[in-house]
Design an enzyme around this catalytic site. Sequence first.
Site, PDB file in Angstrom:
ATOM      1  N   ARG A 138       0.856  -1.191   0.000  1.00 18.50           N
ATOM      2  CA  ARG A 138       0.000   0.000   0.000  1.00 18.50           C
ATOM      3  C   ARG A 138       0.894   1.243   0.000  1.00 18.50           C
ATOM      4  O   ARG A 138       1.720   1.413   0.908  1.00 18.50           O
ATOM      5  CB  ARG A 138      -0.891  -0.013   1.251  1.00 18.50           C
ATOM      6  CG  ARG A 138      -1.736   1.226   1.408  1.00 18.50           C
ATOM      7  CD  ARG A 138      -2.731   1.120   2.561  1.00 18.50           C
ATOM      8  NE  ARG A 138      -3.497   2.334   2.638  1.00 18.50           N
ATOM      9  CZ  ARG A 138      -3.401   3.249   3.614  1.00 18.50           C
ATOM     10  NH1 ARG A 138      -2.617   3.043   4.653  1.00 18.50           N
ATOM     11  NH2 ARG A 138      -4.122   4.350   3.566  1.00 18.50           N
ATOM     12  N   HIS A 183      -3.028  10.994   0.645  1.00 16.28           N
ATOM     13  CA  HIS A 183      -2.580  10.698   2.018  1.00 16.28           C
ATOM     14  C   HIS A 183      -1.986  11.980   2.611  1.00 16.28           C
ATOM     15  O   HIS A 183      -0.778  12.157   2.680  1.00 16.28           O
ATOM     16  CB  HIS A 183      -1.544   9.565   1.989  1.00 16.28           C
ATOM     17  CG  HIS A 183      -1.284   8.938   3.333  1.00 16.28           C
ATOM     18  ND1 HIS A 183      -1.413   7.595   3.578  1.00 16.28           N
ATOM     19  CD2 HIS A 183      -0.897   9.479   4.506  1.00 16.28           C
ATOM     20  CE1 HIS A 183      -1.112   7.329   4.838  1.00 16.28           C
ATOM     21  NE2 HIS A 183      -0.795   8.458   5.425  1.00 16.28           N
ATOM     22  N   GLU A 229      -7.637   8.311   5.922  1.00 11.81           N
ATOM     23  CA  GLU A 229      -8.003   8.928   7.200  1.00 11.81           C
ATOM     24  C   GLU A 229      -8.493  10.371   7.099  1.00 11.81           C
ATOM     25  O   GLU A 229      -7.993  11.256   7.810  1.00 11.81           O
ATOM     26  CB  GLU A 229      -6.803   8.909   8.156  1.00 11.81           C
ATOM     27  CG  GLU A 229      -6.320   7.541   8.521  1.00 11.81           C
ATOM     28  CD  GLU A 229      -5.271   7.562   9.626  1.00 11.81           C
ATOM     29  OE1 GLU A 229      -4.725   8.641   9.921  1.00 11.81           O
ATOM     30  OE2 GLU A 229      -5.006   6.494  10.191  1.00 11.81           O
ATOM     31  N   ASN A 372      -7.720   1.933   9.439  1.00 12.97           N
ATOM     32  CA  ASN A 372      -6.422   2.079  10.087  1.00 12.97           C
ATOM     33  C   ASN A 372      -6.697   1.950  11.578  1.00 12.97           C
ATOM     34  O   ASN A 372      -7.297   2.835  12.194  1.00 12.97           O
ATOM     35  CB  ASN A 372      -5.799   3.437   9.773  1.00 12.97           C
ATOM     36  CG  ASN A 372      -5.353   3.533   8.326  1.00 12.97           C
ATOM     37  OD1 ASN A 372      -5.400   2.547   7.590  1.00 12.97           O
ATOM     38  ND2 ASN A 372      -4.901   4.708   7.926  1.00 12.97           N
ATOM     39  N   TYR A 374      -5.200   1.163  15.341  1.00 12.85           N
ATOM     40  CA  TYR A 374      -3.987   1.088  16.167  1.00 12.85           C
ATOM     41  C   TYR A 374      -4.288   0.807  17.631  1.00 12.85           C
ATOM     42  O   TYR A 374      -3.428   0.319  18.336  1.00 12.85           O
ATOM     43  CB  TYR A 374      -3.220   2.420  16.105  1.00 12.85           C
ATOM     44  CG  TYR A 374      -2.519   2.694  14.811  1.00 12.85           C
ATOM     45  CD1 TYR A 374      -3.178   3.245  13.718  1.00 12.85           C
ATOM     46  CD2 TYR A 374      -1.164   2.405  14.667  1.00 12.85           C
ATOM     47  CE1 TYR A 374      -2.525   3.505  12.526  1.00 12.85           C
ATOM     48  CE2 TYR A 374      -0.491   2.672  13.477  1.00 12.85           C
ATOM     49  CZ  TYR A 374      -1.176   3.217  12.411  1.00 12.85           C
ATOM     50  OH  TYR A 374      -0.509   3.476  11.226  1.00 12.85           O
ATOM     51  N   GLU A 445      -3.846  -0.153   7.976  1.00 13.88           N
ATOM     52  CA  GLU A 445      -2.690   0.197   8.815  1.00 13.88           C
ATOM     53  C   GLU A 445      -2.871  -0.396  10.198  1.00 13.88           C
ATOM     54  O   GLU A 445      -3.986  -0.398  10.748  1.00 13.88           O
ATOM     55  CB  GLU A 445      -2.542   1.723   8.994  1.00 13.88           C
ATOM     56  CG  GLU A 445      -1.987   2.445   7.800  1.00 13.88           C
ATOM     57  CD  GLU A 445      -1.854   3.949   8.002  1.00 13.88           C
ATOM     58  OE1 GLU A 445      -1.616   4.390   9.155  1.00 13.88           O
ATOM     59  OE2 GLU A 445      -1.984   4.681   7.010  1.00 13.88           O
TER      60      GLU A 445
HETATM   61  C1  BGC Z   1      -1.315   7.718   9.167  1.00 17.48           C
HETATM   62  C2  BGC Z   1       0.152   7.548   8.876  1.00 17.48           C
HETATM   63  C3  BGC Z   1       0.941   7.750  10.162  1.00 17.48           C
HETATM   64  C4  BGC Z   1       0.511   6.681  11.132  1.00 17.48           C
HETATM   65  C5  BGC Z   1       1.281   6.655  12.435  1.00 17.48           C
HETATM   66  C6  BGC Z   1      -1.775   7.129  10.466  1.00 17.48           C
HETATM   67  O1  BGC Z   1      -2.607   8.046  11.090  1.00 17.48           O
HETATM   68  O2  BGC Z   1      -2.083   7.269   8.100  1.00 17.48           O
HETATM   69  O3  BGC Z   1       0.533   8.444   7.878  1.00 17.48           O
HETATM   70  O4  BGC Z   1       2.310   7.751   9.942  1.00 17.48           O
HETATM   71  O5  BGC Z   1      -0.850   6.857  11.450  1.00 17.48           O
HETATM   72  O6  BGC Z   1       1.074   7.801  13.174  1.00 17.48           O
END
Ligand code: BGC
Length: 553
Positions: A138, A183, A229, A372, A374, A445
């Site tokens: 990606r 992006h 995002e 994405n 996390y 992500e």
């Molecule tokens: C973004 C990336 C960023 C990553 C880590 C995401 O919000 O798409 O560009 O580097 O988080 O912070």
Amino acid sequence: MPRTSNPRARTRPRARGIASRRQGQERSQSKGSEMAAAARGIGVAAALAVLAALAPAARGVDRAEFPPEFLFGAATSAYQIEGAYLEDGKGLCNWDVFTHTRPGAIRDGRNGDVADDHYHLYMGDLEILQSLGVNAYRFSIAWARILPRGRLGGVNADGVAFYNRLIDTLLQKGIQPFVTLNHFDMPRELEARYVGWLGAGIREEYAYFADVCFAAFGDRVKLWTTFNEPNLVTKFQYMLGGYPPDHCSPPFGNCNGGGNSLREPYVAAHNIIMSHAAAVRAYRDRYQAQQGGAVGIVVAMKWYEPLTNATEDVAAARRAQAFETEWFLDPIMLGGDYPRAMRELLGSNLPTFTPEEQELLRHGRADFIGLNHYTAVYAKDCIASPCDLGTYEGNALVLAVGERDGVKIGGDTALNGFYVVPEALEPAIMYINARYKDTPVYITENGFSQWSDTSREELINDMERVNYLQGYITYLARAIRNGANVRGYFVWTLLDNFEWTFGYSMRYGLYHVDFDTQERTPRKSARWYQGFLTGDGSPTDQDEAPQALRADS
Ligand code: BGC
């Protein structure tokens, strides 16, 4: 706004022993049961019993648990890795100008002029990528490299040639390109003309850019996403400030560029939603039949757990998700309007869709949704009780907190407010599948942050990242067993890079990058991922020192 209320603000990493880490894992597992149970609507006790038998995070995960056609890859973005900021006809982008004129806005005062020099070193980088055993990559296209001056200037043939080389090399290696059109970057000239996404004229600019890309690359690119995002970036651009054009107002902050945090994020979002719809329509009308690809959109998705069982906190978690993902996905996927919770809180600050816009949206439904993901946090209500509202969730009248009764929701990462909660991935996917009628999902992500000033030994032997990835992929496998419609997973990120306002002070790469020499060194996590994907061992039997290599070697 106090800077600490910014979720991307820095916290010092805390030294934690193995014992506390293990406790963290145990906590995470029981938390995960609760979350999974909540998502499926079954009793917590019953879910706990089932999960105890499976003991997922401890067991490891196998590639064979995923369908062969499942995409496993790594993700990057143009401004963060390419460098070559003025080369071969590229125009200046918003981040070029922002980092040069406002170096104080970047933690280490640096910029993406060179970054990973990927523009020159891409061949070596794609070798590295291939060695991991991925079947997808990606990356994003730098708008200012293709259209240096937007729609009114010409197409930059050298920019097109660069992405042609990238795409062709990927395909020769059997790696599927998964392309993000936008992006966080845009030609500076357009940012100046439209104040980024605030002026409706940007819709036509974006649709033109998308069209140029579909025409140039769509014979080989079969998976497109319109935006990365937009739900996060509009907050940092127009609500909290920090990203160009750096607009905000109290209670969220006082930005150099002025702004109105109560209104501008929603105007920008409205233009992005309509830009997405225009691009999708162009793809459907002119390209999809011959090219046979699909087009989606990527949103940032935290998972919100109520802080307590109180009705207010349960509603707060729900509301936070409405302001996070549904803000963009409801209009795009369900056609026509923003979630009710947003309308109720924001009133006339939230734009309405005209009948013509609704008509366009009916053609703008995405073929898939990229998430994405996390972290997970607890959501605390701020309607019935007062809180600091100058935060990422403040517009939803929610406060995100990392602890309940003194116990953290998961292990720390370098990024303040981002915790390791792998078990949250499953309910997150299930939620999106359920709300958007089983539309396919890609995890576009997922990754773990470290501070650059950590010792080299710790930076390379990144067992915390190995555990993070293994944990999340384990719960991804579980989600699939439980019926989730998910088609792919991308680690953020292939290489350490320019981490936006953190500059080079924060690292997410599977490969460590020495930004003075451009030397790439595989981390333990790269070896783990490779072992997982190819079945060639695990970090425990690859304990020798990782070999450094230059990207162009
Ligand atoms: C973004 C990336 C960023 C990553 C880590 C995401 O919000 O798409 O560009 O580097 O988080 O912070």
